[in-house]
Design an enzyme around this catalytic site. Structure first.
Site, short mmCIF file in Angstrom:
data_model
loop_
_atom_site.label_atom_id
_atom_site.label_comp_id
_atom_site.label_asym_id
_atom_site.label_seq_id
_atom_site.Cartn_x
_atom_site.Cartn_y
_atom_site.Cartn_z
N VAL A 88 0.86 -1.17 0.00
CA VAL A 88 0.00 0.00 0.00
C VAL A 88 0.91 1.23 0.00
O VAL A 88 1.70 1.43 0.92
CB VAL A 88 -0.92 0.02 1.24
CG1 VAL A 88 -1.80 1.27 1.21
CG2 VAL A 88 -1.77 -1.24 1.29
N LYS A 89 0.78 2.04 -1.04
CA LYS A 89 1.61 3.24 -1.14
C LYS A 89 0.92 4.39 -0.41
O LYS A 89 -0.23 4.72 -0.68
CB LYS A 89 1.85 3.59 -2.60
CG LYS A 89 2.66 2.55 -3.35
CD LYS A 89 2.76 2.84 -4.84
CE LYS A 89 3.65 4.03 -5.12
NZ LYS A 89 3.83 4.20 -6.60
N ILE A 90 1.65 4.99 0.52
CA ILE A 90 1.14 6.08 1.34
C ILE A 90 1.99 7.33 1.09
O ILE A 90 3.22 7.26 1.20
CB ILE A 90 1.20 5.73 2.84
CG1 ILE A 90 0.47 4.41 3.14
CG2 ILE A 90 0.64 6.88 3.68
CD1 ILE A 90 -1.01 4.47 3.06
#
Length: 214
Positions: A88-90
């Site tokens: 998950v890219k944050i």
């Protein structure tokens, strides 16, 4: 151990072409490239996951502006694509740092890539917050008058100095030389666009030599 090399694109036809030739370790995406298609992002990502299999990495980014919203989106992503090798890219801003810590407190096994990194400060804070990978934008930093390669190297050095459970996945490349600089420095991964992938083997001298041999 090797540097992981990702395709920074979501066009399924291009992914198939590159996977047929190159040693691909996964696919990474962002809202901008997903928006270029005329399909729901999750449909595209599910197709890519099916294509590359669960053994390769797949990264996709949340778009919420609050930490709570990012965490909810992360749940949707994991439920749709599976937890194994899904990052998950944050975005690495204040709310993003809060979201990273919330996600890791909720489930340490959720893989997080801290993205939109332009400074060493961001890289350090993201690693401290628990990100598994931090993604500095090499060429975008250069376009702002900075030194993208050096930023990535400095973040790598800090992570290594403190033996953090985190790696650098450099992104935003314009040349194969930039990728090779990262490889020589020992960074964990590189997210590479289709044009740069295709330029790795473009060499008229090599083509001529093969023709002569034949």
């Amino acid at each position: 151990m090797k540097m992981k090399m990702y395709i920074d694109d979501v066009r399924v036809d291009k992914i198939k072409e590159l996977m047929d030739i190159y040693p691909i370790d996964g696919v990474t995406s962002n809202p901008t490239i997903l928006k270029k298609g005329n399909r729901h992002p999750l449909e595209v990502l599910k197709e890519i996951r099916s294509l590359i299999g669960e053994e390769k990495d797949l990264m996709t980014q949340v778009v919420s502006t609050t930490a709570e919203g990012m965490v909810k989106e992360a749940d949707v992503i994991i439920n749709a694509l599976g937890k194994k090798n899904t990052y998950v890219k944050i975005p690495t801003n204040a709310q993003g740092l809060k979201a990273i810590q919330m996600l890791k407190a909720k489930d340490p096994e959720i893989l997080v890539c801290a993205t939109a990194i332009y400074t060493v400060n961001q890289g350090l804070l993201a690693a401290q917050a628990g990100a598994d990978i931090v993604a500095p934008y090499v060429n975008r930093i250069d376009n702002l008058g900075g030194d993208g390669l050096q930023v990535a190297k400095d973040i790598h050095d800090i992570i290594k100095a403190y033996d953090m459970n985190c790696g650098v996945a450099s992104a935003s490349f314009k040349t194969t030389k930039q990728v090779l600089e990262m490889a020589k420095y020992g960074v964990k991964a590189a997210a590479i666009g289709v044009d740069v992938w295709e330029s790795f083997l473009k060499n008229q001298v090599v083509d001529t030599a093969i023709d002569v041999f034949n």
